[in-house]
Motif scaffolding. Structure first.
Motif, mmCIF file in Angstrom:
data_model
loop_
_atom_site.group_PDB
_atom_site.id
_atom_site.type_symbol
_atom_site.label_atom_id
_atom_site.label_comp_id
_atom_site.label_asym_id
_atom_site.label_seq_id
_atom_site.Cartn_x
_atom_site.Cartn_y
_atom_site.Cartn_z
ATOM 1 N N ALA A 48 -58.359 -95.035 67.381
ATOM 2 C CA ALA A 48 -57.239 -94.108 67.213
ATOM 3 C C ALA A 48 -56.195 -94.439 68.266
ATOM 4 O O ALA A 48 -56.504 -94.500 69.449
ATOM 5 N N ALA A 52 -59.839 -87.201 62.235
ATOM 6 C CA ALA A 52 -58.791 -87.755 61.392
ATOM 7 C C ALA A 52 -57.646 -88.168 62.297
ATOM 8 O O ALA A 52 -57.323 -87.456 63.255
ATOM 9 N N THR A 53 -57.062 -89.317 62.003
ATOM 10 C CA THR A 53 -55.952 -89.763 62.836
ATOM 11 C C THR A 53 -54.983 -90.581 62.003
ATOM 12 O O THR A 53 -55.369 -91.224 61.021
ATOM 13 N N CYS A 54 -53.706 -90.506 62.363
ATOM 14 C CA CYS A 54 -52.700 -91.278 61.657
ATOM 15 C C CYS A 54 -51.585 -91.707 62.603
ATOM 16 O O CYS A 54 -51.136 -90.912 63.434
ATOM 17 N N LEU A 99 -60.310 -91.881 58.977
ATOM 18 C CA LEU A 99 -61.090 -90.667 58.728
ATOM 19 C C LEU A 99 -62.532 -90.977 59.070
ATOM 20 O O LEU A 99 -63.042 -92.032 58.699
#
Lengths: 164, 164, 164, 164
Positions: free
Chosen positions: D151, D62-64, D110
């Protein structure tokens, strides 16, 4: 004058716990979301800034009785009723029902006091409910309110929150 | 026999809200964390699996009265007292105090029923508290318990949770 | 000069989801809790007020790769390493391991920028890291930092999830 | 075949933190809520039980990346795009925009693997994506997907945070 509001939500995965049901603390977040949507429906916000002052509604008490588990992806209807309006506080009653068959899931109460919030120090000071808000909110008729005693009414709580 | 337990926690950033204080719903998570630590201190787990059966403690009722705001990085001591032990349920009382000066922050109650949990259907079925657990947990002396009435005792709740 | 920190936590019930494991979003809260404990260990706070100005560390990016599930009541050790220090931002690397057997559970990164926060408008303005903080924090030696690229792509992740 | 989905949400009070904005970890809960609503829109559930087997989608990564703060009561549109479909995993890309003016707030990813979940032991075993699901989900056209690497590294992120 408005004294009730209904919000329908679908249970999210992150609201469940390893028992496979909505974690009990999340019912309080759902009550709050309903209270805030009620305020928005009247044209107000629950946490406003005006002339440098932040006004909020810190909680005096919160209570919930659980009747049936609520599961992932189920839709729940949260029915807010205004139970009491005082000079500086409001008490709400909530009933949670499954949207599909009306099963009562839970029943709760929130009592909140109108207060100015100092965001630096965290200090809260109770103030009179703004006239514009008071003019819009009224207690629900007695026959709509649950007959069970309030977990804790703002009146008994007022002893520890001077002026509430 | 044990009837109390104390847990000290430091408030985390993610527990605060935009009012700059711990969100009120998080007090219920702190009560639960204390209840679970109490169980661990006795050698039990609150959510166990044995011979294919999962046993848990779903909540019958939860209540909290808020006295003072709690802020980021403050240490809070949560004092659990066993208020009542019945055949299938336990009621706890909690007092939250700031660790540095003892200021009372909040006071709450949880009533939980011992139940088997079907993780597929989410069905809960009340069962007798295991003897090993009952033998270890006892109600606190009356003079230690708060004098204010319980928000909702498991006895009144039992009407809606048959057999609890 | 410090470049690492370890925090050990026990998984709480409210951190789990209906899959029976820690919800993936909670790993980011654990990273943050470790970052804040690291700051406290140096005598700083991550969210301070001075002469009317609030300074915080809003996130630029966050990433986590999951290797193994983490369950209720398991103890997890979160190992923070300072990966990079720039004039206005810091990048951290985290490794999550089970405390009992060292199993790697997850690995993540946070990049945060030092900023003033206007609590009324929510406006963030990047500023230079205070000298006192910069003087205390240094990047970890290269050989301690993971050799994998800053944020795992799912294609590289598939190597650790055979057949995905 | 569907490769995108949009969900609009209003920020709730409990999603904010003391910085006055949505806590960064909550963006991952919003991504998940969008993923699940996407599945529902196709007639599936993300967490199903069939013939005694529970199938779920544990996360691989998961990355944001955060571009602008999101505040209480703001409406945010979360735009899901299917980035990649493999035999046992799916990767999604998300873009968060304010509903009123389209400001990009965040962007994330995701990667989830289809797996059977043993709810007692917490064991996850990757399995092939059910044919019915695979037949319905397809990757978005390349030109719709972000051109940035899966990412973001903090170094590339610094471009959008001038002076960081």
């Amino acid at each position: 004058m408005p004294y009730e509001f209904k919000l329908t939500r679908r249970v999210e995965f992150a609201e469940t716990d390893m028992a496979g049901i909505v974690h009990f603390a999340n019912f309080f977040r759902m009550m709050e979301a309903t209270e805030h949507a009620f305020f928005r429906s009247l044209g107000f916000t629950i946490h406003g800034h005006e002339s440098g002052t932040t006004t909020g509604w810190p909680r005096v008490s919160a209570t919930c009785d659980y009747r049936a588990p609520l599961k992932f992806e189920e839709e729940v209807e949260i029915h807010l009723l205004v139970a009491e309006v005082r000079s500086r506080s409001i008490r709400y009653q909530f009933i949670f029902r499954k949207a599909d068959d009306g099963t009562e899931v839970a029943r709760g109460q929130l009592a909140a006091v109108c207060a100015t919030v100092d965001k630096i120090t965290g200090k809260l000071a109770p103030v009179h409910i703004p006239e514009a808000v008071r003019a819009m909110i009224t207690p629900a008729p007695r026959e709509l309110l649950g007959t069970h005693a309030p977990a804790r009414s703002p009146s008994s709580a007022s002893a520890s929150t001077p002026g509430a």
